[in-house]
Write an enzyme that holds these catalytic residues in place. Structure first.
Site, PDB file in Angstrom:
ATOM      1  N   HIS A 192       2.557   7.849  -4.238  1.00  0.00           N
ATOM      2  CA  HIS A 192       3.908   8.371  -4.470  1.00  0.00           C
ATOM      3  C   HIS A 192       4.163   8.540  -5.965  1.00  0.00           C
ATOM      4  O   HIS A 192       4.039   7.569  -6.714  1.00  0.00           O
ATOM      5  CB  HIS A 192       4.938   7.425  -3.866  1.00  0.00           C
ATOM      6  CG  HIS A 192       4.812   7.303  -2.374  1.00  0.00           C
ATOM      7  ND1 HIS A 192       4.000   6.372  -1.790  1.00  0.00           N
ATOM      8  CD2 HIS A 192       5.376   8.023  -1.375  1.00  0.00           C
ATOM      9  CE1 HIS A 192       4.077   6.512  -0.471  1.00  0.00           C
ATOM     10  NE2 HIS A 192       4.901   7.508  -0.185  1.00  0.00           N
TER      11      HIS A 192
ATOM     12  N   ASP B  15      -1.518   3.636  -4.060  1.00  0.00           N
ATOM     13  CA  ASP B  15      -0.223   4.290  -3.793  1.00  0.00           C
ATOM     14  C   ASP B  15      -0.225   5.695  -4.405  1.00  0.00           C
ATOM     15  O   ASP B  15      -0.590   5.857  -5.578  1.00  0.00           O
ATOM     16  CB  ASP B  15       0.889   3.430  -4.419  1.00  0.00           C
ATOM     17  CG  ASP B  15       2.269   3.776  -3.881  1.00  0.00           C
ATOM     18  OD1 ASP B  15       2.553   4.977  -3.690  1.00  0.00           O
ATOM     19  OD2 ASP B  15       3.078   2.852  -3.679  1.00  0.00           O
TER      20      ASP B  15
ATOM     21  N   SER C   3       2.374  -2.237  -2.288  1.00  0.00           N
ATOM     22  CA  SER C   3       2.349  -2.069  -3.751  1.00  0.00           C
ATOM     23  C   SER C   3       3.064  -3.207  -4.471  1.00  0.00           C
ATOM     24  O   SER C   3       2.761  -3.495  -5.629  1.00  0.00           O
ATOM     25  CB  SER C   3       2.989  -0.735  -4.146  1.00  0.00           C
ATOM     26  OG  SER C   3       2.229   0.316  -3.603  1.00  0.00           O
TER      27      SER C   3
END
Ligand code: B1M
Length: 214
Positions: free
Chosen positions: A100, A98, A151
């Site tokens: 972000h 991930d 996630s």
């Protein structure tokens, strides 16, 4: 456009020409964190909706994220800081797979400004690295962020790995848009031998840390 809407538009359009001036003008009317929460995050919400409905392509989302980061960096020195230090240490990471990190980095800023030591490992962090850092820094808690649905599965696997390693004395804080409170505080808490808590936003992250350290 009124200033608040203009700031939202700047995020959506990834328009940073005159951004600093607009942010300074906003700072004259309200606290930095209110600008983040009320104006900038509203812009990011629109970006997410446009992307989710196919009306915005990924490179434009990335450009918006960059303007968001620039804005937060501009506002950060104006955020209130507590004068207490050394309240505790947390290792913070975006989980494996991930990328972000805007939310995670906001959590870092809020915790740091409120007296915590944050070991921010960055994005795409495998559980082994998180565990090593938690041990090396003798962290009081572990924080994991992730926005993708996949996630949430990585976080579950990470908790199982913490069980396997016997690292269950450090409370775990989880945050990110794909999680729900029920999933974290019921499902994940049932399988983790330590304590795992859900933080809806950075402020809840702070209040959970305050509870952990109380
Ligand atoms: Co992506 N992305 N993205 N993206 N992106 C989402 C998450 C998505 C919901 C968009 C959508 O479809 N509407 C969607 C996920 C769908 C899903 O999994 N079901 C998505 C997708 C699909 C993807 C890609 C797969 C796209 C692709 O490649 N085709 C790809 C993934 C790459 C990867 O990770 N492997 C991708 C890439 C990107 C960019 C790189 C372009 C960019 C990220 C840039 C960056 O972060 N440096 C990006 C962005 C910007 C978004 C959206 C639009 C905005 C995210 C954001 O920054 N929000 C997002 C849409 C959305 O979330 N609705 C989306 C603002 C931020 C402050 O909020 O991170 O939620 P957030 O943090 C909050 C709380 O969640 C909480 O506190 C913060 C607020 O105070 N919090 C914590 C978060 N972590 C915490 C930890 C804590 C405590 C609180 O304690 C540990």
């Amino acid at each position: 456009l009124p200033l608040g809407e203009r700031l939202q538009r700047r995020i959506v359009d990834a328009d940073d020409k005159g951004l600093a001036q607009d942010l300074d003008e906003a700072l004259a009317t309200k606290p930095a964190l209110d600008i983040v929460n009320e104006d900038l995050l509203a812009g990011m919400k629109t970006v997410g909706e446009l992307f989710g409905s196919g009306q915005m392509q990924l490179p434009f989302v990335l450009a918006s994220a960059e303007v968001m980061k620039k804005s937060v960096a501009h506002l950060e020195p104006h955020m209130e800081k507590s004068d207490t230090e050394g309240k505790g240490t947390i290792v913070l990471a975006t989980v494996k797979g991930d990328v972000h990190d805007i939310g995670k980095n906001l959590v870092d800023i809020i915790l740091t400004n409120n007296g915590y030591t944050v070991v921010n490992l960055g994005i795409k962090q495998p559980v082994g690295t998180i565990i090593e850092a938690a041990v090396a820094h003798n962290a009081d808690a572990i924080g994991m962020s992730g926005l993708l649905v996949k996630s949430t599965v990585v976080m579950k696997d990470n908790l199982l790995e913490l069980n396997a390693k016997g690292l269950i004395d450090k409370p775990v804080l989880l945050g990110g848009a794909a999680l729900t409170r029920a999933y974290v505080e019921q499902d994940l808490n049932n399988l983790f031998e330590g304590e795992v808590r859900y933080a809806r936003d950075a402020f809840e992250g702070l209040s959970l840390m305050d509870q952990v350290m109380a």
